[in-house]
Scaffold this active site. Sequence first.
Site, PDB file in Angstrom:
ATOM      1  N   LYS A  13      -2.179   0.551 -15.933  1.00  0.00           N
ATOM      2  CA  LYS A  13      -3.138   0.692 -14.831  1.00  0.00           C
ATOM      3  C   LYS A  13      -4.054   1.894 -15.065  1.00  0.00           C
ATOM      4  O   LYS A  13      -5.270   1.788 -14.967  1.00  0.00           O
ATOM      5  CB  LYS A  13      -2.406   0.869 -13.490  1.00  0.00           C
ATOM      6  CG  LYS A  13      -1.499  -0.295 -13.120  1.00  0.00           C
ATOM      7  CD  LYS A  13      -0.854  -0.104 -11.751  1.00  0.00           C
ATOM      8  CE  LYS A  13       0.110   1.071 -11.670  1.00  0.00           C
ATOM      9  NZ  LYS A  13       1.320   0.945 -12.510  1.00  0.00           N
ATOM     10  N   ARG A  88       1.229  -0.483  -2.621  1.00  0.00           N
ATOM     11  CA  ARG A  88       2.501  -0.715  -3.299  1.00  0.00           C
ATOM     12  C   ARG A  88       3.543  -1.322  -2.393  1.00  0.00           C
ATOM     13  O   ARG A  88       4.670  -1.542  -2.829  1.00  0.00           O
ATOM     14  CB  ARG A  88       3.051   0.628  -3.753  1.00  0.00           C
ATOM     15  CG  ARG A  88       2.733   0.995  -5.149  1.00  0.00           C
ATOM     16  CD  ARG A  88       3.206   2.408  -5.245  1.00  0.00           C
ATOM     17  NE  ARG A  88       3.904   2.699  -6.432  1.00  0.00           N
ATOM     18  CZ  ARG A  88       3.332   3.193  -7.520  1.00  0.00           C
ATOM     19  NH1 ARG A  88       2.040   3.337  -7.576  1.00  0.00           N
ATOM     20  NH2 ARG A  88       4.057   3.511  -8.541  1.00  0.00           N
ATOM     21  N   ARG A 127       5.040   8.020 -23.470  1.00  0.00           N
ATOM     22  CA  ARG A 127       3.753   8.442 -22.892  1.00  0.00           C
ATOM     23  C   ARG A 127       3.601   9.963 -22.903  1.00  0.00           C
ATOM     24  O   ARG A 127       4.539  10.691 -22.628  1.00  0.00           O
ATOM     25  CB  ARG A 127       3.642   7.952 -21.450  1.00  0.00           C
ATOM     26  CG  ARG A 127       2.411   8.569 -20.745  1.00  0.00           C
ATOM     27  CD  ARG A 127       2.070   7.902 -19.463  1.00  0.00           C
ATOM     28  NE  ARG A 127       3.157   7.901 -18.519  1.00  0.00           N
ATOM     29  CZ  ARG A 127       3.143   7.178 -17.401  1.00  0.00           C
ATOM     30  NH1 ARG A 127       2.106   6.417 -17.124  1.00  0.00           N
ATOM     31  NH2 ARG A 127       4.165   7.235 -16.585  1.00  0.00           N
ATOM     32  N   ARG A 160       5.589  13.308 -18.287  1.00  0.00           N
ATOM     33  CA  ARG A 160       5.788  13.301 -16.839  1.00  0.00           C
ATOM     34  C   ARG A 160       7.262  13.434 -16.476  1.00  0.00           C
ATOM     35  O   ARG A 160       8.116  12.878 -17.144  1.00  0.00           O
ATOM     36  CB  ARG A 160       5.229  11.994 -16.255  1.00  0.00           C
ATOM     37  CG  ARG A 160       3.855  12.194 -15.635  1.00  0.00           C
ATOM     38  CD  ARG A 160       3.178  10.910 -15.311  1.00  0.00           C
ATOM     39  NE  ARG A 160       3.932  10.017 -14.442  1.00  0.00           N
ATOM     40  CZ  ARG A 160       3.447   8.866 -13.964  1.00  0.00           C
ATOM     41  NH1 ARG A 160       2.217   8.501 -14.281  1.00  0.00           N
ATOM     42  NH2 ARG A 160       4.183   8.102 -13.192  1.00  0.00           N
ATOM     43  N   ARG A 171      12.236   3.209 -11.023  1.00  0.00           N
ATOM     44  CA  ARG A 171      10.853   2.843 -10.668  1.00  0.00           C
ATOM     45  C   ARG A 171      10.629   1.355 -10.867  1.00  0.00           C
ATOM     46  O   ARG A 171       9.940   0.715 -10.073  1.00  0.00           O
ATOM     47  CB  ARG A 171       9.858   3.655 -11.508  1.00  0.00           C
ATOM     48  CG  ARG A 171       9.741   5.106 -11.027  1.00  0.00           C
ATOM     49  CD  ARG A 171       9.179   6.033 -12.091  1.00  0.00           C
ATOM     50  NE  ARG A 171       7.863   5.667 -12.554  1.00  0.00           N
ATOM     51  CZ  ARG A 171       7.372   5.990 -13.755  1.00  0.00           C
ATOM     52  NH1 ARG A 171       8.101   6.675 -14.616  1.00  0.00           N
ATOM     53  NH2 ARG A 171       6.155   5.632 -14.071  1.00  0.00           N
TER      54      ARG A 171
HETATM   55  P1  AP5 Z   1      -0.394   3.914 -18.271  1.00  0.00           P
HETATM   56  O1  AP5 Z   1      -1.822   3.506 -18.310  1.00  0.00           O
HETATM   57  O2  AP5 Z   1      -0.086   5.344 -18.015  1.00  0.00           O
HETATM   58  O3  AP5 Z   1       0.412   2.957 -17.267  1.00  0.00           O
HETATM   59  P2  AP5 Z   1       0.449   2.922 -15.671  1.00  0.00           P
HETATM   60  O4  AP5 Z   1       0.462   1.503 -15.267  1.00  0.00           O
HETATM   61  O5  AP5 Z   1      -0.623   3.779 -15.113  1.00  0.00           O
HETATM   62  O6  AP5 Z   1       1.889   3.524 -15.427  1.00  0.00           O
HETATM   63  P3  AP5 Z   1       2.390   4.616 -14.371  1.00  0.00           P
HETATM   64  O7  AP5 Z   1       3.697   5.124 -14.874  1.00  0.00           O
HETATM   65  O8  AP5 Z   1       1.330   5.627 -14.086  1.00  0.00           O
HETATM   66  O9  AP5 Z   1       2.627   3.740 -13.126  1.00  0.00           O
HETATM   67  P4  AP5 Z   1       3.457   4.089 -11.896  1.00  0.00           P
HETATM   68  O10 AP5 Z   1       3.013   3.026 -10.989  1.00  0.00           O
HETATM   69  O11 AP5 Z   1       4.908   4.190 -12.105  1.00  0.00           O
HETATM   70  O12 AP5 Z   1       3.067   5.604 -11.578  1.00  0.00           O
HETATM   71  P5  AP5 Z   1       2.152   6.274 -10.450  1.00  0.00           P
HETATM   72  O13 AP5 Z   1       1.590   7.499 -11.008  1.00  0.00           O
HETATM   73  O14 AP5 Z   1       1.267   5.271  -9.842  1.00  0.00           O
HETATM   74  O15 AP5 Z   1       0.279   3.472 -19.667  1.00  0.00           O
HETATM   75  C1  AP5 Z   1       1.606   3.811 -19.964  1.00  0.00           C
HETATM   76  C2  AP5 Z   1       1.761   4.163 -21.463  1.00  0.00           C
HETATM   77  O16 AP5 Z   1       1.504   3.004 -22.245  1.00  0.00           O
HETATM   78  C3  AP5 Z   1       0.785   5.243 -21.966  1.00  0.00           C
HETATM   79  O17 AP5 Z   1       1.439   6.032 -22.921  1.00  0.00           O
HETATM   80  C4  AP5 Z   1      -0.339   4.448 -22.622  1.00  0.00           C
HETATM   81  O18 AP5 Z   1      -0.956   5.153 -23.676  1.00  0.00           O
HETATM   82  C5  AP5 Z   1       0.422   3.222 -23.150  1.00  0.00           C
HETATM   83  N1  AP5 Z   1      -0.385   1.983 -23.142  1.00  0.00           N
HETATM   84  C6  AP5 Z   1      -1.284   1.583 -22.213  1.00  0.00           C
HETATM   85  N2  AP5 Z   1      -1.813   0.385 -22.544  1.00  0.00           N
HETATM   86  C7  AP5 Z   1      -1.212   0.017 -23.723  1.00  0.00           C
HETATM   87  C8  AP5 Z   1      -1.313  -1.129 -24.573  1.00  0.00           C
HETATM   88  N3  AP5 Z   1      -2.163  -2.150 -24.287  1.00  0.00           N
HETATM   89  N4  AP5 Z   1      -0.539  -1.169 -25.678  1.00  0.00           N
HETATM   90  C9  AP5 Z   1       0.303  -0.147 -25.982  1.00  0.00           C
HETATM   91  N5  AP5 Z   1       0.455   0.955 -25.226  1.00  0.00           N
HETATM   92  C10 AP5 Z   1      -0.298   1.040 -24.098  1.00  0.00           C
HETATM   93  O19 AP5 Z   1       3.255   6.646  -9.361  1.00  0.00           O
HETATM   94  C11 AP5 Z   1       4.207   7.670  -9.602  1.00  0.00           C
HETATM   95  C12 AP5 Z   1       5.024   7.933  -8.345  1.00  0.00           C
HETATM   96  O20 AP5 Z   1       4.169   8.406  -7.296  1.00  0.00           O
HETATM   97  C13 AP5 Z   1       5.742   6.733  -7.741  1.00  0.00           C
HETATM   98  O21 AP5 Z   1       6.991   6.507  -8.348  1.00  0.00           O
HETATM   99  C14 AP5 Z   1       5.843   7.142  -6.275  1.00  0.00           C
HETATM  100  O22 AP5 Z   1       6.904   8.051  -6.089  1.00  0.00           O
HETATM  101  C15 AP5 Z   1       4.541   7.867  -6.036  1.00  0.00           C
HETATM  102  N6  AP5 Z   1       3.469   6.951  -5.573  1.00  0.00           N
HETATM  103  C16 AP5 Z   1       2.287   6.696  -6.198  1.00  0.00           C
HETATM  104  N7  AP5 Z   1       1.551   5.811  -5.506  1.00  0.00           N
HETATM  105  C17 AP5 Z   1       2.286   5.488  -4.404  1.00  0.00           C
HETATM  106  C18 AP5 Z   1       2.062   4.616  -3.315  1.00  0.00           C
HETATM  107  N8  AP5 Z   1       0.943   3.864  -3.207  1.00  0.00           N
HETATM  108  N9  AP5 Z   1       3.046   4.527  -2.373  1.00  0.00           N
HETATM  109  C19 AP5 Z   1       4.159   5.265  -2.448  1.00  0.00           C
HETATM  110  N10 AP5 Z   1       4.433   6.108  -3.461  1.00  0.00           N
HETATM  111  C20 AP5 Z   1       3.496   6.234  -4.434  1.00  0.00           C
HETATM  112 MG    MG Z   2      -0.669   5.535 -13.888  1.00  0.00          MG
END
Ligand code: AP5
Ligand code: MG
Length: 216
Positions: A13, A88, A127, A160, A171
């Site tokens: 994402k 979410r 990552r 992270r 997660r």
């Molecule tokens: P990356 O692009 O970082 O993936 P992502 O989908 O953004 O993954 P996240 O871990 O950020 O998602 P998340 O939903 O768990 O975390 P968030 O910060 O939203 O890619 C991942 C890796 O793969 C990277 O190393 C990249 O280089 C690699 N990659 C990408 N594309 C690739 C490809 N095509 N091929 C190979 N490699 C590739 O949330 C974190 C926490 O915050 C949650 O757990 C929760 O506690 C809180 N939170 C956030 N939003 C909410 C909400 N709306 N409600 C409640 N709690 C929330």
């Molecule tokens: Mg992300």
Amino acid sequence: MNLILLGPPGSGKGTQAKRLVQRYEIPQISTGDILREAVKEGTPLGREAKRYMDEGKLVPDEVVVGIVRDRLKGLDCQKGFILDGFPRTIAQAEALDRILGEMGRGIDHVIDIEVDKEELLRRLTGRRTCKRCGAMYHVVFNPPKADGVCDRCGGELYQRDDDKEETIRERLRVYEGQTAPLVEYYEKKGLLRRIDGTGGIEEVEARILKAIGDKG
Ligand code: AP5
Ligand code: MG
Ligand code: ZN
């Protein structure tokens, strides 16, 4: 263009949102990034959110809904926005519908990036993120030119806190239980675009552009 990027942790994402920001010149609204910033600053919001984030649990709906409501009022969102990691839960999706309805706006596409669990684990354990500019890398799939240093700005790369295997598994469970139901929610509204999230970063981007009708 008003977009939502849906998809499990590690589906890409953030990676794809950053490319769409460049292409459409609309902001990325990542609730995860906003919360991590608050944790870093040590604000009351950050202190509350950290407890949930470190365990891989969701921060309470009211907290994130408030953040997004304020953010969407920003002048830079007038041309459009990319929601990354929000909504979410069904409650968040309903709140978003109300907020956008009050603003006389709506969602154009919900992009569901699909990647299998083994690949998600590989991506998240490798990552690395830039402390200064937020650029994302992967030690194997997308390595920086110099170990631990950002190509773009020279900043230090870090892992992270929630990218430990045990927390990643939690997660993914939370995603299945609380977020996956949004697929059906948006499918019923005719907004869902399913994207195969495997393959190279550019390949995935091309699929997204095609799904949202961008002919380049
Ligand atoms: P990356 O692009 O970082 O993936 P992502 O989908 O953004 O993954 P996240 O871990 O950020 O998602 P998340 O939903 O768990 O975390 P968030 O910060 O939203 O890619 C991942 C890796 O793969 C990277 O190393 C990249 O280089 C690699 N990659 C990408 N594309 C690739 C490809 N095509 N091929 C190979 N490699 C590739 O949330 C974190 C926490 O915050 C949650 O757990 C929760 O506690 C809180 N939170 C956030 N939003 C909410 C909400 N709306 N409600 C409640 N709690 C929330
Ligand atoms: Mg992300
Ligand atoms: Zn950087």
